[in-house]
Design an enzyme around this catalytic site. Sequence first.
Site, PDB file in Angstrom:
ATOM      1  N   GLU A  83       0.851  -1.194   0.000  1.00  0.00           N
ATOM      2  CA  GLU A  83       0.000   0.000   0.000  1.00  0.00           C
ATOM      3  C   GLU A  83       0.883   1.239   0.000  1.00  0.00           C
ATOM      4  OE1 GLU A  83      -3.768   2.271   2.075  1.00  0.00           O
ATOM      5  OE2 GLU A  83      -2.674   0.797   3.276  1.00  0.00           O
ATOM      6  N   GLU A 108       5.083   4.792   3.534  1.00  0.00           N
ATOM      7  CA  GLU A 108       4.634   6.092   4.021  1.00  0.00           C
ATOM      8  C   GLU A 108       5.853   6.935   4.360  1.00  0.00           C
ATOM      9  OE1 GLU A 108       2.954   8.986   4.380  1.00  0.00           O
ATOM     10  OE2 GLU A 108       1.240   7.623   4.504  1.00  0.00           O
ATOM     11  N   ASN A 135      10.101   7.226  -0.239  1.00  0.00           N
ATOM     12  CA  ASN A 135       9.422   7.689  -1.444  1.00  0.00           C
ATOM     13  C   ASN A 135       8.974   6.472  -2.255  1.00  0.00           C
ATOM     14  OD1 ASN A 135       8.614   9.353  -3.633  1.00  0.00           O
ATOM     15  ND2 ASN A 135      10.651   9.216  -4.543  1.00  0.00           N
ATOM     16  N   ASP A 158      -2.707  12.085  -2.415  1.00  0.00           N
ATOM     17  CA  ASP A 158      -2.810  13.551  -2.442  1.00  0.00           C
ATOM     18  C   ASP A 158      -3.134  13.992  -3.864  1.00  0.00           C
ATOM     19  OD1 ASP A 158      -2.335  16.353  -2.359  1.00  0.00           O
ATOM     20  OD2 ASP A 158      -1.014  16.052  -0.636  1.00  0.00           O
ATOM     21  N   ASP A 194     -11.223  10.505  -4.615  1.00  0.00           N
ATOM     22  CA  ASP A 194     -12.476  11.258  -4.558  1.00  0.00           C
ATOM     23  C   ASP A 194     -12.376  12.560  -5.359  1.00  0.00           C
ATOM     24  OD1 ASP A 194     -10.569  12.145  -2.682  1.00  0.00           O
ATOM     25  OD2 ASP A 194     -12.087  13.130  -1.448  1.00  0.00           O
ATOM     26  N   THR A 230     -12.330   4.487   5.358  1.00  0.00           N
ATOM     27  CA  THR A 230     -11.444   5.292   6.202  1.00  0.00           C
ATOM     28  C   THR A 230     -11.960   6.720   6.298  1.00  0.00           C
ATOM     29  OG1 THR A 230     -10.042   5.962   4.358  1.00  0.00           O
ATOM     30  CG2 THR A 230      -9.472   3.902   5.480  1.00  0.00           C
ATOM     31  N   GLU A 233     -12.119   8.565   2.907  1.00  0.00           N
ATOM     32  CA  GLU A 233     -13.266   8.241   2.060  1.00  0.00           C
ATOM     33  C   GLU A 233     -14.535   8.865   2.619  1.00  0.00           C
ATOM     34  OE1 GLU A 233     -15.169   4.460  -0.347  1.00  0.00           O
ATOM     35  OE2 GLU A 233     -13.458   4.166   0.982  1.00  0.00           O
TER      36      GLU A 233
END
Length: 254
Positions: A83, A108, A135, A158, A194, A230, A233
Site C-alpha cells: 500500500e 509512508e 518515497n 494527495d 475522490d 477510512t 473516504e
Amino acid sequence: MPHPDADDVPDDDAPDAPRFRDKPVSFVRRSGRMSDGQERAWAALSPHYLLDVERAAAVTSIRPGDPVDLTAVYGRSAPLVVEIGSGQGHAIVHAAGATPEADFLAVEVFRAGLARTMLDADRAGIDNLRLVEANAPEVLEHLLPAASVDEIWIFFPDPWHKNKHTKRRLVAPGFPAVAARALKPGGRLRLATDWEDYALQMREVMTAATEFAPGFEGAWAPRFEGRIMTAFERKGLAKGRDIRDLVYVRRDGA
C-alpha cells in the site's frame, strides 16, 4: 498518500529549495512532532516492523542496488500486497489481520502515521505487516525485487489540486512502468480517489500504459471490497464527491 486538503503547501519551485531528485516527489514532509505515545511506539516497535534500508541523498530515498530479501523479512514466501501512502494504517492493518495468508508492506513518509500503524498492528497481534519510510517510486524501483508484488494499492493519494502542483501527482506518465517492474505478471494495481480530475488523469495514464490491461468493464471499477471505509473516504463522501475506483492488471511479457 492520503491527502490533507490543505493549501499551505510549500512551493518546490522556489530557487532555494534543496534538490536531491531529478523530478518532484508526491509529498512534502512537513515539520511536526509525534505524540509521546507515538514516540514510545516508534522506539519499541520499529526494530520489528520498520525495514532498515540503505539511503541515497534524501532521507526518504532508497539507494539503488540494494533490494530487500522478502523471504528473510517475512520469514516465509507468500503473496505480497504493497500500500502506497498508508497514512495512519487503518486500511492495511485491517487487511493484514483479515488476510493472514498474505504479506503486506506499508509505504509512508510521515513518521506519526507509521508509528500509529505499528502500534495498531502490535495491539492486534499482526505479524504479516512491515513498513518502510520512503518515497514510493523508489521503493518500487529499487527496494522490491522485480516481479515480487501481487497487488499495489493507492487509495486516496494527495490530489495536488492546484494547477502549479499537479506535477507532483503520483499516478502520472512514467509511473506505470515503475509499478509494472515490481508487479508479477497478472498482478493488480488498485486505485481510488475522490477527486474527479485526478480520477480522469489516472484512467488516461493507465489506458496509455502498454504494461497494463484494465481489470474492469465500463467507465469505472466497482468499489474494492477489500478496502475498509477510512476517514478520507468518509470525508470525500461528506463533501459530495464521488469515489472512483480503478484496477489494472499487469500484462504477461509486457
